[in-house]
Design a protein around this motif. Structure first.
Motif, short mmCIF file in Angstrom:
data_model
loop_
_atom_site.label_atom_id
_atom_site.label_comp_id
_atom_site.label_asym_id
_atom_site.label_seq_id
_atom_site.Cartn_x
_atom_site.Cartn_y
_atom_site.Cartn_z
N ALA A 91 0.82 -1.25 0.15
CA ALA A 91 -0.04 0.20 -0.05
C ALA A 91 0.89 1.24 0.07
CB ALA A 91 -1.03 0.22 1.19
N VAL A 92 1.76 1.34 0.69
CA VAL A 92 2.84 2.46 0.74
C VAL A 92 3.97 2.46 -0.13
CG1 VAL A 92 2.26 2.66 3.37
CG2 VAL A 92 4.11 1.60 2.64
N LEU A 93 4.50 1.64 -0.61
CA LEU A 93 5.56 1.61 -1.52
C LEU A 93 5.61 2.18 -2.68
CD1 LEU A 93 8.37 0.44 -1.70
CD2 LEU A 93 7.54 -1.80 -2.80
N PRO A 94 4.49 2.31 -3.20
CA PRO A 94 4.42 2.92 -4.73
C PRO A 94 4.78 4.75 -4.23
CG PRO A 94 2.67 1.71 -4.82
CD PRO A 94 3.37 1.47 -3.28
N GLY A 95 4.21 5.31 -3.14
CA GLY A 95 4.36 6.64 -2.71
C GLY A 95 5.71 6.79 -2.32
N MET A 96 6.51 5.81 -1.69
CA MET A 96 7.79 5.99 -1.33
C MET A 96 8.67 5.97 -2.35
SD MET A 96 8.37 3.51 2.01
CE MET A 96 7.43 3.75 3.66
N GLN A 97 8.40 5.27 -3.35
CA GLN A 97 8.99 5.25 -4.53
C GLN A 97 9.08 6.44 -5.20
OE1 GLN A 97 7.51 1.59 -6.01
NE2 GLN A 97 9.39 0.47 -5.80
N ASP A 98 7.83 7.15 -5.38
CA ASP A 98 7.60 8.48 -5.92
C ASP A 98 8.36 9.66 -5.31
OD1 ASP A 98 6.00 7.44 -7.85
OD2 ASP A 98 3.95 7.85 -6.96
N LEU A 99 8.62 9.37 -3.75
CA LEU A 99 9.30 10.33 -3.05
C LEU A 99 10.86 10.11 -3.09
CD1 LEU A 99 7.59 10.24 0.38
CD2 LEU A 99 7.72 12.37 -1.11
N GLY A 100 11.17 9.08 -3.36
CA GLY A 100 12.64 8.59 -3.70
C GLY A 100 13.30 8.37 -2.35
N ARG A 101 12.43 8.18 -1.27
CA ARG A 101 12.95 7.67 0.12
C ARG A 101 11.81 7.25 0.85
NH1 ARG A 101 11.66 13.33 0.13
NH2 ARG A 101 10.67 13.84 2.08
N GLY A 102 12.22 6.12 1.75
CA GLY A 102 11.12 5.88 2.91
C GLY A 102 11.62 4.98 3.76
N THR A 103 11.15 4.55 4.79
CA THR A 103 11.42 3.75 5.92
C THR A 103 10.33 2.91 6.54
OG1 THR A 103 13.05 5.61 6.89
CG2 THR A 103 12.47 3.62 8.42
N LEU A 104 10.77 1.38 6.48
CA LEU A 104 9.78 0.42 6.76
C LEU A 104 10.22 -0.11 8.30
CD1 LEU A 104 9.54 -1.30 3.24
CD2 LEU A 104 7.58 0.30 4.37
N LEU A 105 9.72 0.25 9.60
CA LEU A 105 9.83 -0.25 10.44
C LEU A 105 9.17 -1.46 10.97
CD1 LEU A 105 10.64 3.40 12.11
CD2 LEU A 105 12.46 1.63 11.59
N PHE A 106 9.68 -2.47 11.53
CA PHE A 106 9.17 -3.72 11.95
C PHE A 106 9.64 -4.00 13.50
CE2 PHE A 106 9.39 -3.72 7.34
CZ PHE A 106 8.03 -4.25 7.02
N VAL A 107 8.50 -4.12 14.45
CA VAL A 107 9.09 -4.35 15.70
C VAL A 107 8.47 -5.83 16.05
CG1 VAL A 107 8.92 -3.77 17.93
CG2 VAL A 107 8.89 -2.07 16.19
N ASN A 108 9.59 -6.55 16.64
CA ASN A 108 9.40 -8.00 17.14
C ASN A 108 9.83 -8.29 18.40
OD1 ASN A 108 9.69 -8.38 13.55
ND2 ASN A 108 7.80 -9.32 14.53
N GLY A 109 9.46 -9.39 18.98
CA GLY A 109 9.77 -9.86 20.14
C GLY A 109 10.90 -10.86 20.11
N SER A 110 11.66 -11.40 21.10
CA SER A 110 12.62 -12.27 20.78
C SER A 110 12.28 -13.56 19.97
CB SER A 110 13.26 -12.61 22.48
OG SER A 110 12.40 -13.26 23.11
N SER A 111 11.30 -13.88 20.13
CA SER A 111 11.04 -15.38 19.32
C SER A 111 11.15 -14.96 17.97
CB SER A 111 9.65 -15.83 19.56
OG SER A 111 8.65 -14.69 19.24
N ALA A 112 11.36 -14.09 17.41
CA ALA A 112 11.74 -13.75 15.98
C ALA A 112 12.93 -14.19 15.60
CB ALA A 112 11.51 -12.22 15.50
N VAL A 113 14.09 -14.12 16.45
CA VAL A 113 15.13 -14.67 16.17
C VAL A 113 15.54 -15.97 17.11
CG1 VAL A 113 16.21 -12.31 15.54
CG2 VAL A 113 16.09 -13.18 17.83
N ARG A 114 14.96 -16.37 18.16
CA ARG A 114 15.10 -17.48 18.96
C ARG A 114 13.85 -17.94 19.10
NH1 ARG A 114 18.23 -16.48 24.20
NH2 ARG A 114 20.12 -15.81 22.87
N PRO A 115 13.33 -18.96 18.25
CA PRO A 115 12.26 -19.73 18.65
C PRO A 115 11.93 -20.40 19.93
CG PRO A 115 13.38 -20.56 16.64
CD PRO A 115 14.18 -19.50 17.36
N ASN A 116 10.84 -20.00 20.54
CA ASN A 116 10.20 -20.51 21.71
C ASN A 116 9.19 -21.38 21.87
OD1 ASN A 116 9.03 -20.60 24.30
ND2 ASN A 116 9.59 -18.54 24.83
N LEU A 117 9.43 -22.72 21.88
CA LEU A 117 8.61 -23.57 22.03
C LEU A 117 7.21 -23.52 22.98
CD1 LEU A 117 8.62 -25.63 24.77
CD2 LEU A 117 10.69 -26.32 23.50
#
Length: 221
Positions: A121-147
């Motif tokens: 949804a936002v990428l075409p607008g960022m490409q038109d601007l010539g810049r953009g930032t996509l920030l994703f926030v996750n907990g520790s299980s994103a890098v260390r799976p927790n059973l």
């Protein structure tokens, strides 16, 4: 100015990051499921002199996400910064041996299809601007799976793979995709993981445009 759009607006980290990006001059689009919940956040931001608008959407409903982000761009200006940080539902967090294939439908829709929908949804607008930032926030299980929390561990790992690919694919277009891992609970009384500290870190990731993965603090042993 360009817009900061927040998926998963809440009174903790969401409000803190909205304040930080708003203080830098960006109008703020708050996106969450509850209009009544968002009204209070908008009022707080406006009290700080920050231009803010609310848009309701459910992360599990791609159509509503797309509509909300397009409306935000029409109301406030093109989205330059997107933050995806909604809180997963408690029922995503079953132990691995209690998790069925059907139990993964919503976690994967939430953490993979949700981000893909938002980026598209936002990428075409960022490409038109010539810049953009996509920030994703996750907990520790994103890098260390927790059973003990299989749904989020699997879904966050898939989200990590997608966003890492975005980082590589978009670097030449001056669009920075980055992930922030918060190993512990987000609480006001913590040194490294208070909402305000994390908001400053997310703003620094946006402005300094370093690598893909960042940590609020070292992972515990």
């Amino acid at each position: 100015m360009t817009t900061f759009a927040l998926i998963g607006a809440g009174p903790g980290l969401g409000l803190a990051t909205a304040r930080r990006f708003g203080a830098a001059g960006h109008p703020v689009a708050l996106i969450s499921r509850s209009a009544a919940h968002l009204d209070g956040l908008v009022a707080e931001l406006e009290g700080d002199g920050i231009q803010a608008r609310r848009h309701t959407a459910d992360v599990l409903d791609p159509g509503s996400l797309t509509t909300a982000l397009r409306s935000a761009a029409e109301d406030l200006g093109p989205v330059e910064i997107l933050q995806f940080s909604p809180v997963p539902r408690a029922d995503f967090m079953k132990p691995v041996l209690d998790t069925t294939a059907a139990d993964l439908d919503d976690p994967l829709a939430f953490s993979v299809k949700g981000p893909v929908t938002c980026v598209n949804a936002v990428l075409p607008g960022m490409q038109d601007l010539g810049r953009g930032t996509l920030l994703f926030v996750n907990g520790s299980s994103a890098v260390r799976p927790n059973l003990s929390v299989a749904g989020t561990s699997i879904a966050f790992a898939a989200e990590s793979a997608y966003t890492a690919m975005l980082h590589d694919a978009l670097a030449d277009e001056n669009i920075h995709a980055a992930q922030l891992i918060v190993p512990g609970a987000i609480r006001p009384d913590t040194e490294h993981s208070s909402p305000e500290t994390l908001a400053e870190l997310l703003y620094a990731i946006h402005t300094e445009r370093g690598g893909f993965r960042h940590y609020a603090e070292p992972m515990p042993e």
